[in-house]
Motif scaffolding. Structure first.
Motif, short mmCIF file in Angstrom:
data_model
loop_
_atom_site.label_atom_id
_atom_site.label_comp_id
_atom_site.label_asym_id
_atom_site.label_seq_id
_atom_site.Cartn_x
_atom_site.Cartn_y
_atom_site.Cartn_z
N GLY A 77 -101.86 42.70 71.63
CA GLY A 77 -100.87 41.99 70.83
C GLY A 77 -99.45 42.40 71.19
O GLY A 77 -98.57 41.55 71.36
N ALA A 78 -99.22 43.70 71.31
CA ALA A 78 -97.88 44.18 71.66
C ALA A 78 -97.49 43.75 73.06
O ALA A 78 -96.32 43.42 73.32
CB ALA A 78 -97.81 45.70 71.52
N THR A 79 -98.45 43.72 73.99
CA THR A 79 -98.16 43.28 75.35
C THR A 79 -97.80 41.80 75.38
O THR A 79 -96.91 41.38 76.13
CB THR A 79 -99.34 43.58 76.28
OG1 THR A 79 -99.59 44.99 76.26
CG2 THR A 79 -99.07 43.15 77.70
N TYR A 109 -86.22 43.69 88.73
CA TYR A 109 -87.41 44.54 88.68
C TYR A 109 -88.28 44.28 87.46
O TYR A 109 -89.40 44.76 87.38
CB TYR A 109 -87.03 46.02 88.75
CG TYR A 109 -86.06 46.48 87.69
CD1 TYR A 109 -86.50 46.78 86.41
CD2 TYR A 109 -84.71 46.61 87.98
CE1 TYR A 109 -85.61 47.20 85.43
CE2 TYR A 109 -83.82 47.04 87.03
CZ TYR A 109 -84.27 47.33 85.74
OH TYR A 109 -83.39 47.74 84.79
N MET A 110 -87.78 43.49 86.50
CA MET A 110 -88.58 43.17 85.33
C MET A 110 -89.72 42.21 85.67
O MET A 110 -90.60 41.97 84.85
CB MET A 110 -87.71 42.61 84.21
CG MET A 110 -86.79 43.66 83.60
SD MET A 110 -87.67 45.08 82.90
CE MET A 110 -88.18 44.41 81.34
N VAL A 111 -89.72 41.68 86.90
CA VAL A 111 -90.88 40.90 87.37
C VAL A 111 -92.12 41.80 87.37
O VAL A 111 -93.22 41.34 87.09
CB VAL A 111 -90.60 40.30 88.76
CG1 VAL A 111 -91.85 39.70 89.37
CG2 VAL A 111 -89.50 39.28 88.69
N ILE A 112 -91.92 43.07 87.64
CA ILE A 112 -93.04 44.03 87.59
C ILE A 112 -93.59 44.10 86.18
O ILE A 112 -94.81 44.12 85.97
CB ILE A 112 -92.60 45.41 88.11
CG1 ILE A 112 -92.15 45.33 89.55
CG2 ILE A 112 -93.71 46.44 87.93
CD1 ILE A 112 -91.47 46.59 90.07
N ASP A 113 -92.70 44.12 85.18
CA ASP A 113 -93.13 44.11 83.78
C ASP A 113 -93.95 42.85 83.48
O ASP A 113 -94.97 42.92 82.81
CB ASP A 113 -91.91 44.14 82.86
CG ASP A 113 -91.87 45.36 81.96
OD1 ASP A 113 -92.73 46.25 82.14
OD2 ASP A 113 -90.99 45.44 81.09
N LEU A 114 -93.47 41.73 83.97
CA LEU A 114 -94.17 40.46 83.78
C LEU A 114 -95.57 40.51 84.39
O LEU A 114 -96.56 40.14 83.74
CB LEU A 114 -93.35 39.32 84.40
CG LEU A 114 -93.97 37.94 84.37
CD1 LEU A 114 -93.97 37.39 82.96
CD2 LEU A 114 -93.20 37.00 85.30
N VAL A 118 -99.19 40.48 82.29
CA VAL A 118 -100.24 39.49 82.56
C VAL A 118 -101.54 40.19 82.95
O VAL A 118 -102.63 39.80 82.52
CB VAL A 118 -99.79 38.48 83.63
CG1 VAL A 118 -100.93 37.62 84.11
CG2 VAL A 118 -98.65 37.61 83.10
N ALA A 119 -101.44 41.27 83.73
CA ALA A 119 -102.63 42.02 84.14
C ALA A 119 -103.31 42.68 82.95
O ALA A 119 -104.54 42.68 82.85
CB ALA A 119 -102.26 43.06 85.19
N ILE A 120 -102.53 43.25 82.03
CA ILE A 120 -103.11 43.88 80.84
C ILE A 120 -103.83 42.86 79.98
O ILE A 120 -104.96 43.07 79.54
CB ILE A 120 -102.02 44.62 80.03
CG1 ILE A 120 -101.55 45.86 80.79
CG2 ILE A 120 -102.53 45.01 78.64
CD1 ILE A 120 -100.32 46.53 80.18
#
Length: 198
Positions: A77-79, A109-114, A118-120
C-alpha cells in the motif's frame, strides 16, 4: 493461518506450508461418520483440479490477497502511494501572477524509484498469485530483496526531498512521497531484523 512448524503465515486454502512444506493443521477435517482425517480442505474450498497445476507441472496463478501478511499489505500500500506521489507536484514556486511546479520525476534518478516501486508491487502480486516467493526465491532471500528495494526507494526519496531546486518550495507530493517511502520500508526491515535475531 500459521504453520505450527516454522510459524510462516499461509493462505487458508493451502494444505501444506509454502515455506517448509509441513501439513497445515487447520486444513485437516474429520470425515463425518468415518472417524478418519482428510488432509484436504472441504470440497467447497478446493479449486478445480484443472486450475491446480499447468500441463508442465507449474503452479497456476490464482490471485488471493489473503496470502499477504500484514507486512506485505503495509509495504504494498505504501509503495503504491509512493508510486502515485512521483507524479504529483514535489517542488513549486509562486512568482506573483503565475505558479510553476514540477513532479517527483524532476530528478532523473527518480526513475529508479519508479522501477523499484513497480517491481515491489509486481513481486507482491506474484506472491498473492502463486502463494510462495516467485523465481525460486526462499522466503528469507525474498525478504532481504524486499527490504533492500524499499530501503533504496527511501534513500532516493530522501535525497530528492533534500535537493530541491533553488528558489522553490516543497509541494504536497514531496511530503506524501517521503512519508510513503518511510512507511514502506518499516515492515520489511522489521521482518529481516526479526529473522536475523530470532
Amino acid at each position: 493461518m500459521r504453520c505450527a512448524q516454522c510459524n510462516e503465515v499461509n493462505a487458508w486454502t493451502l494444505a501444506r506450508c509454502r515455506s517448509c512444506g509441513a501439513p497445515l493443521a487447520a486444513s485437516a477435517s474429520s470425515s463425518p461418520g468415518t472417524g478418519t482425517w482428510d488432509e484436504r480442505p472441504p470440497a467447497s474450498h478446493r479449486a478445480p483440479a484443472a486450475r491446480e497445476s499447468s500441463p508442465a507441472g507449474l503452479t497456476a496463478f490464482t490471485f488471493d490477497a489473503r496470502r499477504w501478511t500484514f507486512a506485505d499489505q503495509l509495504t504494498g500500500g505504501a509503495t503504491l502511494v509512493l508510486l502515485v506521489s512521483l507524479f504529483l507536484p514535489w517542488f513549486g514556486t509562486d512568482a506573483g501572477f503565475f505558479n510553476v511546479s514540477v513532479d517527483g520525476m524532476w530528478h532523473s534518478y527518480m526513475v529508479i524509484d519508479l522501477i523499484l516501486a513497480v517491481a515491489i508491487v509486481g513481486y507482491l502480486v506474484l506472491l498473492a498469485g502463486f502463494g510462495s516467493p516467485p523465481f525460486g526465491l526462499s522466503a528469507s532471500s525474498a525478504g532481504y530483496l524486499l527490504a533492500g528495494a524499499a530501503g533504496l526507494n527511501l534513500l532516493l526519496a530522501v535525497v530528492s526531498f533534500a535537493t530541491k531546486p533553488a528558489g522553490t518550495n516543497w509541494q504536497y507530493g514531496a511530503y506524501i512521497g517521503l512519508a510513503a517511502a518511510i512507511v514502506a520500508v518499516i515492515a520489511p526491515v522489521k521482518s529481516v531484523m526479526a529473522a536475523r535475531h530470532g
